[in-house]
Design a protein around this motif. Structure first.
Motif, mmCIF file in Angstrom:
data_model
loop_
_atom_site.group_PDB
_atom_site.id
_atom_site.type_symbol
_atom_site.label_atom_id
_atom_site.label_comp_id
_atom_site.label_asym_id
_atom_site.label_seq_id
_atom_site.Cartn_x
_atom_site.Cartn_y
_atom_site.Cartn_z
ATOM 1 N N CYS A 112 49.989 54.520 65.556
ATOM 2 C CA CYS A 112 51.136 54.172 64.718
ATOM 3 C C CYS A 112 51.734 52.838 65.135
ATOM 4 O O CYS A 112 52.167 52.047 64.289
ATOM 5 N N GLY A 113 51.749 52.569 66.436
ATOM 6 C CA GLY A 113 52.211 51.271 66.902
ATOM 7 C C GLY A 113 51.343 50.147 66.382
ATOM 8 O O GLY A 113 51.829 49.058 66.054
ATOM 9 N N LEU A 114 50.029 50.405 66.280
ATOM 10 C CA LEU A 114 49.098 49.420 65.732
ATOM 11 C C LEU A 114 49.472 49.061 64.302
ATOM 12 O O LEU A 114 49.489 47.896 63.911
ATOM 13 N N ILE A 115 49.798 50.078 63.489
ATOM 14 C CA ILE A 115 50.134 49.844 62.082
ATOM 15 C C ILE A 115 51.523 49.225 61.939
ATOM 16 O O ILE A 115 51.722 48.274 61.176
ATOM 17 N N LEU A 116 52.476 49.739 62.686
ATOM 18 C CA LEU A 116 53.862 49.304 62.507
ATOM 19 C C LEU A 116 54.153 47.948 63.144
ATOM 20 O O LEU A 116 54.992 47.192 62.643
ATOM 21 N N ASP A 117 53.464 47.633 64.226
ATOM 22 C CA ASP A 117 53.794 46.426 64.979
ATOM 23 C C ASP A 117 52.772 45.301 64.849
ATOM 24 O O ASP A 117 53.110 44.136 65.082
ATOM 25 N N ARG A 118 51.541 45.657 64.484
ATOM 26 C CA ARG A 118 50.496 44.642 64.511
ATOM 27 C C ARG A 118 49.874 44.364 63.153
ATOM 28 O O ARG A 118 48.992 43.516 63.034
ATOM 29 N N SER A 119 50.313 45.056 62.111
ATOM 30 C CA SER A 119 49.788 44.766 60.768
ATOM 31 C C SER A 119 50.684 43.743 60.077
ATOM 32 O O SER A 119 51.879 43.633 60.370
ATOM 33 N N GLU A 120 50.104 42.988 59.140
ATOM 34 C CA GLU A 120 50.850 41.933 58.461
ATOM 35 C C GLU A 120 51.879 42.495 57.487
ATOM 36 O O GLU A 120 52.914 41.874 57.247
ATOM 37 N N ASP A 121 51.600 43.672 56.918
ATOM 38 C CA ASP A 121 52.489 44.266 55.920
ATOM 39 C C ASP A 121 52.765 45.723 56.287
ATOM 40 O O ASP A 121 52.239 46.643 55.653
ATOM 41 N N PRO A 122 53.565 45.966 57.310
ATOM 42 C CA PRO A 122 53.772 47.338 57.780
ATOM 43 C C PRO A 122 54.566 48.175 56.785
ATOM 44 O O PRO A 122 55.462 47.658 56.108
#
Length: 338
Positions: free
Chosen positions: A230-240
């Motif tokens: 979830c941290g990968l999606i929320l913190d490291r994606s361009e469009d969380p």
């Protein structure tokens, strides 16, 4: 006869470390002890059985989901030391005034309990048993609050994923040091590398619902993957998205849905959707869990979460212009003309 003490704690790193602190604090002076490492779906039944059997309680990193259990403890508690140590925002908001509850949302539950113990005038032998746990308590705090200041905290969570919470509890009872052995370090580093490969596969199969939700279906992730993924999606994606939900089915058929957010949304949704009967759960503002009955489909769960997100968004959207604002503007304009 000396009463049996039930230590009831959670299955994540925070809960396991809290249980280890309780063990070292209470054993052998207050033995015998019985430890339960459980989730929110079981906590009420275990507390109920413990109280009815006359056992002493220490509840860590968990809280009751039913009002009946709260009433039971209210009647059972006769003063003295707290029996429940928690740090979740939802618990503070609803039950923070209970005298049997010690709560602090600024740190993990293991640290809440550890700090409380160390504030007491402890026998020297108990204090000596607790002092070596200070480092692992900080590791759990770093992990549970997503601080990212202690790199080994991810490896410790990996150890729980690999071996299960009971094995890690046994390790901390036998050896409370936060320093990983050579074998533990090599195994957990390898696991984290493999975990990254699982994440890549899961990212290809998640379901996205606009800007509101990314949902991860069952069997895509392993136990313990949730926070990092979830941290990968929320913190490291361009469009969380606003929310990530990871759904898995328990052995009983019940759905366990882990929620993660970055604006306190997870805790708000948990408070809105849980009814204490069909749907229960709890957690932090940005890390919470809901448990849905087995007859729900993944689509129904996602619809419920999305509806809650939209309702919360509507409630928090300020009204652009109220009647009072209009009157103030009129008065201001009149004064300016004068």
């Amino acid at each position: 006869m000396r009463p049996l003490i039930n230590i009831i704690s959670h299955t994540d790193l925070d809960g396991v470390v809290a249980a280890a602190v309780a063990w070292h604090a209470l054993y052998p002076d207050n033995s015998p002890l019985q430890i339960y490492l459980i989730g929110y779906g079981d906590v009420d039944n275990v507390i109920f059985d413990s109280v009815k059997s006359g056992r002493s309680l220490v509840v860590l990193d968990l809280f009751c989901q039913r009002r009946e259990t709260i009433d039971l403890i209210d009647n059972f508690f006769d003063g003295g030391s707290p029996i429940c140590f928690d740090h979740h925002k939802t618990t503070l908001e609803r039950w923070g005034n209970r005298p049997w509850l010690k709560i602090d949302t600024s740190c993990c539950a293991a640290k809440v309990y550890y700090n409380w113990l160390m504030s007491l005038e402890l026998p020297k032998n108990v204090e000596e048993r607790l002092l070596p746990l200070s480092d692992i308590v900080e590791v759990a705090n770093d992990r549970d609050l997503w601080l990212g200041q202690i790199p080994e905290s991810r490896l410790w969570q990996a150890l729980i994923t690999m071996c299960g919470p009971w094995s890690v509890l046994g390790r901390l009872i036998a050896n409370p040091s936060s320093s990983l052995s050579e074998g533990e370090y090599e195994a957990t580093v390898t696991f984290v590398r493999d975990q990254e490969e699982r994440f890549a596969t899961a990212l290809e199969r998640v379901k996205r619902f606009g800007d509101d939700l990314v949902a991860v279906g069952p069997e895509l992730l392993q136990f313990g993957d949730v926070s990092d993924f979830c941290g990968l999606i929320l913190d490291r994606s361009e469009d969380p998205p606003k929310m990530v939900a990871v759904a898995n089915k328990k052995v009983t058929g019940e759905w366990a849905v882990s929620l993660r957010s970055r604006t306190g949304l997870a805790g708000k949704i948990t408070g809105m959707l849980r009814d204490g009967k069909k749907i229960h759960g709890g957690g932090h503002g940005d890390a919470a869990a809901l448990y849905f009955p087995s007859h729900y489909s993944l689509e129904q769960i996602c619809d419920s979460i999305i509806s809650a997100i939209k309702l919360i968004s509507e409630q928090e959207t300020p009204i652009s212009m109220t009647l009072g604002d209009m009157l103030k503007n009129k008065l201001k304009q009149s004064e300016e003309r004068k």
